[in-house]
Design a protein around this motif. Structure first.
Motif, PDB file in Angstrom:
ATOM      1  N   ASP A 219      52.618-106.832  91.593  1.00  0.00           N
ATOM      2  CA  ASP A 219      51.602-105.943  91.046  1.00  0.00           C
ATOM      3  C   ASP A 219      50.512-106.788  90.392  1.00  0.00           C
ATOM      4  O   ASP A 219      50.786-107.884  89.894  1.00  0.00           O
ATOM      5  CB  ASP A 219      52.206-104.983  90.023  1.00  0.00           C
ATOM      6  CG  ASP A 219      51.247-103.871  89.627  1.00  0.00           C
ATOM      7  OD1 ASP A 219      50.347-103.528  90.423  1.00  0.00           O
ATOM      8  OD2 ASP A 219      51.387-103.331  88.513  1.00  0.00           O
TER       9      ASP A 219
ATOM     10  N   PHE B  55      53.534-103.936  81.529  1.00  0.00           N
ATOM     11  CA  PHE B  55      53.984-103.465  82.837  1.00  0.00           C
ATOM     12  C   PHE B  55      55.213-102.559  82.744  1.00  0.00           C
ATOM     13  O   PHE B  55      55.804-102.208  83.759  1.00  0.00           O
ATOM     14  CB  PHE B  55      54.311-104.660  83.740  1.00  0.00           C
ATOM     15  CG  PHE B  55      53.099-105.408  84.206  1.00  0.00           C
ATOM     16  CD1 PHE B  55      52.421-105.023  85.356  1.00  0.00           C
ATOM     17  CD2 PHE B  55      52.619-106.503  83.500  1.00  0.00           C
ATOM     18  CE1 PHE B  55      51.301-105.716  85.791  1.00  0.00           C
ATOM     19  CE2 PHE B  55      51.505-107.196  83.927  1.00  0.00           C
ATOM     20  CZ  PHE B  55      50.836-106.802  85.082  1.00  0.00           C
TER      21      PHE B  55
ATOM     22  N   VAL C 263      48.995-107.276  78.776  1.00  0.00           N
ATOM     23  CA  VAL C 263      49.094-106.206  79.761  1.00  0.00           C
ATOM     24  C   VAL C 263      50.556-105.795  79.806  1.00  0.00           C
ATOM     25  O   VAL C 263      51.441-106.626  80.037  1.00  0.00           O
ATOM     26  CB  VAL C 263      48.609-106.664  81.154  1.00  0.00           C
ATOM     27  CG1 VAL C 263      48.798-105.556  82.173  1.00  0.00           C
ATOM     28  CG2 VAL C 263      47.154-107.122  81.088  1.00  0.00           C
TER      29      VAL C 263
ATOM     30  N   MET D 252      39.975 -98.931  84.572  1.00  0.00           N
ATOM     31  CA  MET D 252      40.048-100.302  84.139  1.00  0.00           C
ATOM     32  C   MET D 252      39.507-100.373  82.709  1.00  0.00           C
ATOM     33  O   MET D 252      38.532 -99.725  82.367  1.00  0.00           O
ATOM     34  CB  MET D 252      39.239-101.194  85.068  1.00  0.00           C
ATOM     35  CG  MET D 252      39.353-102.631  84.679  1.00  0.00           C
ATOM     36  SD  MET D 252      38.445-103.799  85.724  1.00  0.00           S
ATOM     37  CE  MET D 252      38.317-103.003  87.272  1.00  0.00           C
TER      38      MET D 252
ATOM     39  N   SER E   1      42.309-111.009  85.693  1.00  0.00           N
ATOM     40  CA  SER E   1      43.396-110.444  86.487  1.00  0.00           C
ATOM     41  C   SER E   1      44.710-111.098  86.115  1.00  0.00           C
ATOM     42  O   SER E   1      44.753-112.289  85.798  1.00  0.00           O
ATOM     43  CB  SER E   1      43.163-110.690  87.986  1.00  0.00           C
ATOM     44  OG  SER E   1      41.995-110.071  88.423  1.00  0.00           O
TER      45      SER E   1
ATOM     46  N   ARG F  72      46.994-106.349  87.760  1.00  0.00           N
ATOM     47  CA  ARG F  72      46.160-105.517  86.898  1.00  0.00           C
ATOM     48  C   ARG F  72      44.928-106.308  86.513  1.00  0.00           C
ATOM     49  O   ARG F  72      44.955-107.535  86.452  1.00  0.00           O
ATOM     50  CB  ARG F  72      46.914-105.110  85.626  1.00  0.00           C
ATOM     51  CG  ARG F  72      48.217-104.396  85.873  1.00  0.00           C
ATOM     52  CD  ARG F  72      47.997-102.987  86.411  1.00  0.00           C
ATOM     53  NE  ARG F  72      49.224-102.428  86.931  1.00  0.00           N
ATOM     54  CZ  ARG F  72      50.091-101.700  86.241  1.00  0.00           C
ATOM     55  NH1 ARG F  72      49.863-101.463  84.964  1.00  0.00           N
ATOM     56  NH2 ARG F  72      51.166-101.226  86.820  1.00  0.00           N
TER      57      ARG F  72
ATOM     58  N   TYR G 196      55.545 -99.539  84.971  1.00  0.00           N
ATOM     59  CA  TYR G 196      55.587 -99.876  86.391  1.00  0.00           C
ATOM     60  C   TYR G 196      56.992-100.260  86.841  1.00  0.00           C
ATOM     61  O   TYR G 196      57.375-100.017  87.989  1.00  0.00           O
ATOM     62  CB  TYR G 196      54.607-101.022  86.658  1.00  0.00           C
ATOM     63  CG  TYR G 196      54.679-101.606  88.045  1.00  0.00           C
ATOM     64  CD1 TYR G 196      54.100-100.951  89.127  1.00  0.00           C
ATOM     65  CD2 TYR G 196      55.318-102.822  88.278  1.00  0.00           C
ATOM     66  CE1 TYR G 196      54.159-101.494  90.409  1.00  0.00           C
ATOM     67  CE2 TYR G 196      55.381-103.369  89.549  1.00  0.00           C
ATOM     68  CZ  TYR G 196      54.803-102.712  90.610  1.00  0.00           C
ATOM     69  OH  TYR G 196      54.867-103.236  91.862  1.00  0.00           O
TER      70      TYR G 196
END
Length: 92
Positions: free
Chosen positions: A81, A18, A16, A1, A70, A83, A21
Motif C-alpha cells: 500500500d 495504516f 501515517v 489527500m 509518499s 499513501r 488498512y
C-alpha cells in the motif's frame, strides 16, 4: 489527500497510520519506503515504524513550495500500500 504546513527552519515528524488498512493479525514487514517530490529541497530522515504507524522527520524546504511525500509499505500477507500527503512550506 492531506496537506500540512511547515516552517523552513522547523524539523518536524509526520506519521501515517495504516491500522485501518491492515487485516486482523496482519503486520507491516520491513521498513516503510519514503520519497518526496521534488527531491533535494525537503529532507526526509529517521524513518521509523511503531505498530501500524510509519513515521518520518522532515527538514528544510523553500517558502511557497509544496512537496508531495509518499510512504509505501509491505505487509505480512503480501500486500503493498502507498499513501501520500503534501507539505507546504510557509513562514510561521
Amino acid at each position: 489527500m492531506s496537506e500540512f504546513t511547515k516552517d523552513p527552519a522547523a524539523r518536524v515528524d509526520f506519521a501515517v497510520d495504516f491500522a485501518a488498512y491492515l487485516a486482523p493479525n496482519e503486520t507491516i514487514v520491513g521498513m516503510p519506503i519514503w520519497s518526496v517530490i521534488p527531491d533535494g529541497e525537503l529532507t526526509l530522515d529517521a524513518p521509523a515504524l511503531s505498530e501500524a504507524k510509519a513515521r518520518i522527520f522532515a527538514d528544510g524546504g523553500i517558502v511557497g513550495h509544496r512537496y508531495r511525500v509518499s510512504v509505501r509499505i509491505s505487509t505480512s500477507q503480501g500486500r503493498i500500500d502507498e499513501r501520500q500527503f503534501d507539505i507546504k512550506i510557509v513562514d510561521h
